[in-house]
Scaffold this active site. Sequence first.
Site, PDB file in Angstrom:
ATOM      1  N   GLY A   9       0.836  -1.195   0.000  1.00  0.00           N
ATOM      2  CA  GLY A   9       0.000   0.000   0.000  1.00  0.00           C
ATOM      3  C   GLY A   9       0.865   1.237   0.000  1.00  0.00           C
ATOM      4  O   GLY A   9       2.091   1.169  -0.186  1.00  0.00           O
ATOM      5  N   ALA A  10       0.248   2.393   0.236  1.00  0.00           N
ATOM      6  CA  ALA A  10       0.994   3.647   0.187  1.00  0.00           C
ATOM      7  C   ALA A  10       2.118   3.675   1.219  1.00  0.00           C
ATOM      8  O   ALA A  10       3.257   4.056   0.903  1.00  0.00           O
ATOM      9  CB  ALA A  10       0.044   4.826   0.403  1.00  0.00           C
ATOM     10  N   GLY A 127       3.799   6.711  14.511  1.00  0.00           N
ATOM     11  CA  GLY A 127       4.077   8.124  14.736  1.00  0.00           C
ATOM     12  C   GLY A 127       3.488   8.986  13.647  1.00  0.00           C
ATOM     13  O   GLY A 127       2.847   8.496  12.708  1.00  0.00           O
ATOM     14  N   SER A 129       3.064  10.588  10.451  1.00  0.00           N
ATOM     15  CA  SER A 129       3.705  10.398   9.147  1.00  0.00           C
ATOM     16  C   SER A 129       2.664  10.193   8.064  1.00  0.00           C
ATOM     17  O   SER A 129       1.706   9.451   8.249  1.00  0.00           O
ATOM     18  CB  SER A 129       4.632   9.172   9.183  1.00  0.00           C
ATOM     19  OG  SER A 129       3.918   8.025   9.634  1.00  0.00           O
ATOM     20  N   ALA A 131       2.476   8.957   4.004  1.00  0.00           N
ATOM     21  CA  ALA A 131       3.288   8.184   3.066  1.00  0.00           C
ATOM     22  C   ALA A 131       4.009   9.081   2.064  1.00  0.00           C
ATOM     23  O   ALA A 131       5.185   8.872   1.755  1.00  0.00           O
ATOM     24  CB  ALA A 131       2.405   7.168   2.342  1.00  0.00           C
ATOM     25  N   LYS A 180      -5.887   7.508  18.172  1.00  0.00           N
ATOM     26  CA  LYS A 180      -5.834   8.843  17.544  1.00  0.00           C
ATOM     27  C   LYS A 180      -6.646   8.878  16.256  1.00  0.00           C
ATOM     28  O   LYS A 180      -7.166   9.923  15.868  1.00  0.00           O
ATOM     29  CB  LYS A 180      -4.390   9.267  17.324  1.00  0.00           C
ATOM     30  CG  LYS A 180      -3.570   8.371  16.400  1.00  0.00           C
ATOM     31  CD  LYS A 180      -3.654   8.774  14.948  1.00  0.00           C
ATOM     32  CE  LYS A 180      -2.937   7.779  14.063  1.00  0.00           C
ATOM     33  NZ  LYS A 180      -3.051   8.120  12.616  1.00  0.00           N
TER      34      LYS A 180
END
Length: 313
Positions: A9-10, A127, A129, A131, A180
């Site tokens: 995936g990405a 964390g 981020s 892609a 989150k």
Amino acid sequence: MTITILGSGAFGTALAITLATNGDIILVARDAKTAAQIDADRENKRRLPGYKLPPNVTVTDKLTGEGTILIATPTQQLSTILLQEQAALRNRPLIACCKGVDLKSGLGPVGLMQKADLGGPIGILSGPSFAKDIAAGLPTALTLAMSDDGTNLQNALSTPTLRLYLTDDWRGVELGGALKNVIAIACGVAIGSGLGESARAAILTRGFSEMRTYAEALGARTDTLMGLSGLGDLTLTASSETSRNFRYGLGIGAGNTWTSEETVEGAATAKAMASLNHGKMPIIETVAALVDKQITVQDAVKSLLNRALKKES
């Protein structure tokens, strides 16, 4: 050290691009057709268009070899993959690069790997981020959580633009990354329904309080939730339309139907968490009800605003 990334995936593709700076990478796609397309184009045009794979990235649909495996598949598929690929995964270091809670078991990625009991060291990488940022070589910092000494992996997975911080609090990293996403959906609902930036700030703050309360009750450390994999990841995910969870919430708020093929881990996590915590996490439980279309956005706002007044904690 050759690194294998299971999942094209990405995010898996982006990791392959940046980690190729350090050495050879094997990128494992879900099927032969997908692997052939990515290899022929030297680009994942479906999931991460515009970013070329370096020459030392090998694309395949077969999981073989030795060494560390980064698992970048959706959490809802992880249990099945651990079972199907157990022979190839056994006794190898396994690092989850996915976030969420499995709907069937209520376990996160590390919990699922522990249950599979494949014999090798396990950990999780999480964390703030996106892609595209990683693939473009933009500065990014993540947390690597290992129950064993992860220093060698920390060094192997860090690049000139990808900085890894090490912790042994895998539970805090796992829960921070899962919860989150749910709060990001709630923030998206606030903006999509026209409630405003002040409402989003309130949801983000009170949602983070729910994240900390729940995670710490399960043994996570406060400093972990205050770090990259908790507050840092929440801040990014709840404030950018690059985040699929935030965009998903925008759609709910605006009354639109989600049509993207992208996985929205926060939707499944909300439902898994709501089934375990009746009345203890009002924002997360509200998101679960919105996802299942049990309530309207107007009902959700009224319910949250009519809760009994309390001290801030």
